[in-house]
Structure formats: C-alpha cells, structure tokens
Design a protein around this motif. Structure first.
Motif, mmCIF file in Angstrom:
data_model
loop_
_atom_site.group_PDB
_atom_site.id
_atom_site.type_symbol
_atom_site.label_atom_id
_atom_site.label_comp_id
_atom_site.label_asym_id
_atom_site.label_seq_id
_atom_site.Cartn_x
_atom_site.Cartn_y
_atom_site.Cartn_z
ATOM 1 N N GLU A 188 1.052 -1.198 0.015
ATOM 2 C CA GLU A 188 0.085 -0.181 -0.058
ATOM 3 C C GLU A 188 0.661 1.418 0.476
ATOM 4 N N LEU A 189 2.073 0.936 -0.109
ATOM 5 C CA LEU A 189 3.295 2.131 -0.124
ATOM 6 C C LEU A 189 3.704 3.183 -0.929
ATOM 7 N N PRO A 190 3.140 4.517 -0.857
ATOM 8 C CA PRO A 190 3.068 5.242 -0.180
ATOM 9 C C PRO A 190 1.832 5.373 0.863
ATOM 10 N N LEU A 191 1.830 5.698 2.266
ATOM 11 C CA LEU A 191 0.373 5.435 2.735
ATOM 12 C C LEU A 191 0.665 7.361 3.529
ATOM 13 N N VAL A 192 0.410 8.097 2.453
ATOM 14 C CA VAL A 192 0.201 8.910 1.943
ATOM 15 C C VAL A 192 -2.414 9.412 2.413
ATOM 16 N N ALA A 193 -2.183 10.864 3.042
ATOM 17 C CA ALA A 193 -3.153 11.103 2.412
ATOM 18 C C ALA A 193 -3.758 12.079 1.411
ATOM 19 N N GLU A 194 -4.180 11.898 0.680
ATOM 20 C CA GLU A 194 -4.158 13.153 -0.666
ATOM 21 C C GLU A 194 -5.546 13.599 -0.453
ATOM 22 N N GLU A 195 -5.590 14.671 -1.248
ATOM 23 C CA GLU A 195 -6.697 15.905 -1.130
ATOM 24 C C GLU A 195 -7.880 15.319 -1.197
ATOM 25 N N GLY A 196 -8.900 15.412 -0.860
ATOM 26 C CA GLY A 196 -10.375 15.009 -1.231
ATOM 27 C C GLY A 196 -10.463 13.559 -0.816
ATOM 28 N N GLY A 197 -9.546 13.010 -0.310
ATOM 29 C CA GLY A 197 -9.874 10.750 -0.476
ATOM 30 C C GLY A 197 -9.856 10.935 0.671
ATOM 31 N N PRO A 198 -9.891 9.477 0.973
ATOM 32 C CA PRO A 198 -9.709 9.222 3.282
ATOM 33 C C PRO A 198 -8.326 9.658 3.417
ATOM 34 N N ASP A 199 -9.101 9.909 5.100
ATOM 35 C CA ASP A 199 -7.369 10.034 5.640
ATOM 36 C C ASP A 199 -6.840 9.148 6.295
ATOM 37 N N LEU A 200 -6.092 9.209 6.604
ATOM 38 C CA LEU A 200 -4.962 8.245 6.899
ATOM 39 C C LEU A 200 -5.844 7.468 8.115
ATOM 40 N N VAL A 201 -6.479 7.394 8.797
ATOM 41 C CA VAL A 201 -6.411 6.886 9.671
ATOM 42 C C VAL A 201 -7.517 6.237 8.783
ATOM 43 N N GLN A 202 -8.816 7.021 8.712
ATOM 44 C CA GLN A 202 -9.554 5.793 7.779
ATOM 45 C C GLN A 202 -9.100 4.939 6.534
ATOM 46 N N GLN A 203 -7.750 5.328 5.981
ATOM 47 C CA GLN A 203 -7.039 4.481 5.000
ATOM 48 C C GLN A 203 -6.511 3.349 6.007
ATOM 49 N N PHE A 204 -6.152 3.327 7.469
ATOM 50 C CA PHE A 204 -5.625 1.809 7.740
ATOM 51 C C PHE A 204 -6.778 0.963 8.717
ATOM 52 N N GLN A 205 -7.968 1.932 8.917
ATOM 53 C CA GLN A 205 -9.361 1.524 9.702
ATOM 54 C C GLN A 205 -9.871 0.693 8.256
ATOM 55 N N GLY A 206 -9.703 1.174 6.774
ATOM 56 C CA GLY A 206 -10.190 -0.215 5.279
ATOM 57 C C GLY A 206 -9.218 -1.549 5.545
ATOM 58 N N LEU A 207 -7.471 -1.107 6.671
ATOM 59 C CA LEU A 207 -6.598 -2.471 5.268
ATOM 60 C C LEU A 207 -6.702 -3.044 6.666
ATOM 61 N N LEU A 208 -6.892 -2.209 7.903
ATOM 62 C CA LEU A 208 -6.707 -3.259 9.432
ATOM 63 C C LEU A 208 -8.232 -3.670 10.088
ATOM 64 N N ASP A 209 -9.116 -4.341 9.005
ATOM 65 C CA ASP A 209 -10.470 -4.729 9.342
ATOM 66 C C ASP A 209 -10.370 -6.183 9.698
ATOM 67 N N PHE A 210 -10.649 -5.790 10.845
ATOM 68 C CA PHE A 210 -11.036 -7.195 11.740
ATOM 69 C C PHE A 210 -11.923 -7.536 12.558
ATOM 70 N N PRO A 211 -12.308 -9.039 12.563
ATOM 71 C CA PRO A 211 -13.619 -9.467 13.814
ATOM 72 C C PRO A 211 -13.217 -8.763 14.938
ATOM 73 N N GLU A 212 -14.855 -8.068 14.928
ATOM 74 C CA GLU A 212 -15.060 -7.208 16.380
ATOM 75 C C GLU A 212 -14.442 -8.687 17.488
ATOM 76 N N GLY A 213 -13.519 -7.584 18.436
ATOM 77 C CA GLY A 213 -13.077 -8.604 20.114
ATOM 78 C C GLY A 213 -11.796 -9.376 19.316
ATOM 79 N N THR A 214 -11.436 -8.621 18.195
ATOM 80 C CA THR A 214 -9.655 -9.424 17.817
ATOM 81 C C THR A 214 -8.941 -8.767 18.988
ATOM 82 N N GLN A 215 -7.869 -9.243 19.426
ATOM 83 C CA GLN A 215 -7.297 -8.506 19.877
ATOM 84 C C GLN A 215 -5.743 -9.628 19.818
ATOM 85 N N PHE A 216 -4.681 -8.921 19.142
ATOM 86 C CA PHE A 216 -2.989 -9.718 19.321
ATOM 87 C C PHE A 216 -2.575 -9.800 19.914
ATOM 88 N N ASP A 217 -1.980 -10.897 20.754
ATOM 89 C CA ASP A 217 -0.560 -11.397 21.706
ATOM 90 C C ASP A 217 0.686 -10.944 20.733
#
Lengths: 189, 134
Positions: free
Chosen positions: A54-83
């Motif tokens: 996905e690199l480079p991970l940057v926020a482009e004007e008019g597009g999703p911000d970086l938090v939204q981008q990471f939320q889309g990429l790291l979309d895990f089932p509710e309750g998931t907790q990584f060890d």
C-alpha cells in the motif's frame, strides 16, 4: 538471496504466553512460507496484512484521511486482540502522520500482554537494503532482499520512534550487525 | 475436472476429487475429498474439502480438514481454517490462517521439560530403576 539471521528478541515474543493458549498474531508484511510453517506448530490464528503493497501511505486531498485508510486495511472481526504484532521495518516507510494514524487504529486491537516487534535504523541517513522477513525458529528469522525498492523511505532512529509511538513502551532494543535496531514494544498501561 | 473454458456459478458438491482449471463462482463442498485449483483456475467461492491445493487464484474462505497447500503460483485472498497450512515461496496470500495442529510444538517442549524435571523413574523403595538397592 536468502539469508538466515539470529535474533535475541524474537524469543521474548513468546515468553509471556501459555503454550496451551491460542495465539493471535498480526503480520504486517507479506505472508512468508517459513512464518506459516513456524506457526503451524502452535494453536494460532495468523492475520497477514501486507501494508508494504500500500506504500506510499499518504492522505491525498479529497480522499480518505490516514486513519480511515488504516481502518480499511486493518479491518478485523470485533473483539480481535493480538498477542503478537510483527511490523518488521514498516515504520521506516511511514511518515510521522502515518505512524500516528497506524498507532491510533492498532491500539484497540492490542492488550496489556501484547508484544510488538519492529526495526528502526541506527543511522537514518544511511538507507539499508529493502528486505522481507520471516520467522524460521523462535530465535531465528529468514531475510530475503526485495527485488524492487520500496517507496517512501523515511528511516527512524530509536529516539524518533519513541516520540512518535507515544502509546507504546520500548521494552528492549538490540543493535544488529546490519545496523538495524531490533526493538520489542508493549503498550503503556 | 472443470476445464479452462468452463464457468460454473453455484454450488459444486460431490463424492470425488476435483480439479478446477476454469472459473467457479459460488461454493465448492467436497468434504472428504481433494480440491485442486490449477494454474488457470479462477475461483470466487468458499471451499470445503479434506485437502485443498491451490496453484491458481482463489477469493473466498477455505476449510481443509487435513491440510491446505498454496503453491508458488497460488494467489489467495480469504480466510483459511486447517490443522496445517503450507505456503510455497512465491505464493501470495492475504487474510487469516487459523491452525490447530493437535499436539503443538509448544506442548511437546513443555512436556519434555516436565519429564526431565521429574528425574529417572524409581521403584517402590525409591531406588532408581536399573539400580540395585542397599
């Protein structure tokens, strides 16, 4: 070229966990055969999210911000907790805003015993070779040179990462022979 | 076999092994048998089989009662549940892998440590087996 390297910190990823429990592992890089084979000996669930593609991970004007981008990429089932979270050298290819966004999105998926493994560089002005990493044994990983250079290299030393990753505690750091800093983190309580 | 020019939309089930070289959209359920997705195979479906071998492309969840193997030409996006999963060098995978091998490596190490800590076996008098008392 494939190379095997020893690690003093990889074993520490596993010391806090009961061998009977099911491990949840987040691997922020390409799925590698040795890593899958290694974890085949454990009762576990591995999540592979190759953020390097996905690199480079940057926020482009008019597009999703970086938090939204990471939320889309790291979309895990509710309750998931990584060890265990394996970042390898991903952080050296994210700017400060991206690291902050990644931290914000990742923290809810971690718990007090979670361990994060990542690399920084000893001298940010000297770019090391781009590589992929895999775990072969608890104290050993396999390194492959990447064919193409990754975009967006930034390079951080330990001090810079400590400032950027305010939600984490730096448990241990080892300077490796290839001038990378191997680091073990956990979340601040 | 589902040949390279064949497109199936729906559920594929049966009581034998299957080789997919064409396109399947829907689901594949061959619980006791082997499903192979060949290099030209393009599967957008959940797969349930005893053994699943992937040389082509799969988008969907995969359940292997015995094992799942993704070869160097394989490209999988989805979630895998199997006791054992093998990824060859060059394979592309995005998703999760849920493994429970039964007797885990960690358990084996733990058991070996416990046995060595117990020391050698003894008879009722407390004499190590193989040794004479007195």
């Amino acid at each position: 070229m494939i190379e095997t390297q020893s690690s003093q910190l990889l074993p520490a990823l596993f010391t806090h966990f009961d061998p009977q429990q099911r491990l949840y592992v987040l691997h922020l890089g390409p799925a590698m055969p040795e890593t899958v084979d290694f974890f085949s000996g454990y009762r576990c669930k591995l999540f592979f999210v190759d953020l390097f593609t996905e690199l480079p991970l940057v926020a482009e004007e008019g597009g999703p911000d970086l938090v939204q981008q990471f939320q889309g990429l790291l979309d895990f089932p509710e309750g998931t907790q990584f060890d265990i979270c394996l970042c390898w050298d991903l952080l050296n290819f994210l700017d400060a805003l991206a690291i902050s966004a990644l931290q914000e999105v990742l923290l809810p998926f971690l718990h007090r015993q979670s361990r994060i493994h990542c690399f920084a560089v000893h001298n940010p002005r000297v770019r090391p070779a781009d590589r992929t990493y895999a775990i072969r044994q608890q104290n050993e990983f396999v390194v492959r040179e990447r064919v193409e250079e990754l975009p967006g290299y930034t390079g951080y030393g330990q001090g810079q990462l400590k400032d950027l990753l305010s939600g984490f505690k730096f448990e241990r750091t080892v300077l490796r022979s290839d001038k990378r800093l191997e680091m073990l983190l956990n979340i601040k309580s | 076999m589902i040949g390279p020019s064949i497109v199936i939309k729906g559920t594929v089930s049966g009581d034998e092994d299957l080789l997919v070289q064409g396109r399947v959209e829907g689901s594949i359920d061959l619980g006791a048998h082997e499903v192979s997705v060949g290099q030209s195979g393009r599967v957008t479906a959940d797969i349930n089989a005893n053994v699943v071998k992937i040389d082509g492309e799969v988008t969907g969840d995969i359940s292997g009662n015995e094992k799942v193997v993704i070869s160097k030409s394989g490209n999988v996006r989805g979630n895998i549940v199997a006791p054992r999963v093998t990824l060859e060098d060059g394979a592309i995978f995005k998703g999760s892998i849920d493994m429970d091998p039964g007797e885990t490596v960690a358990n084996k190490v733990s058991l070996a440590s416990a046995r060595s800590a117990e020391g050698p076996a003894e008879d009722l008098a407390g004499t190590p087996l193989g040794q004479k008392s007195g």
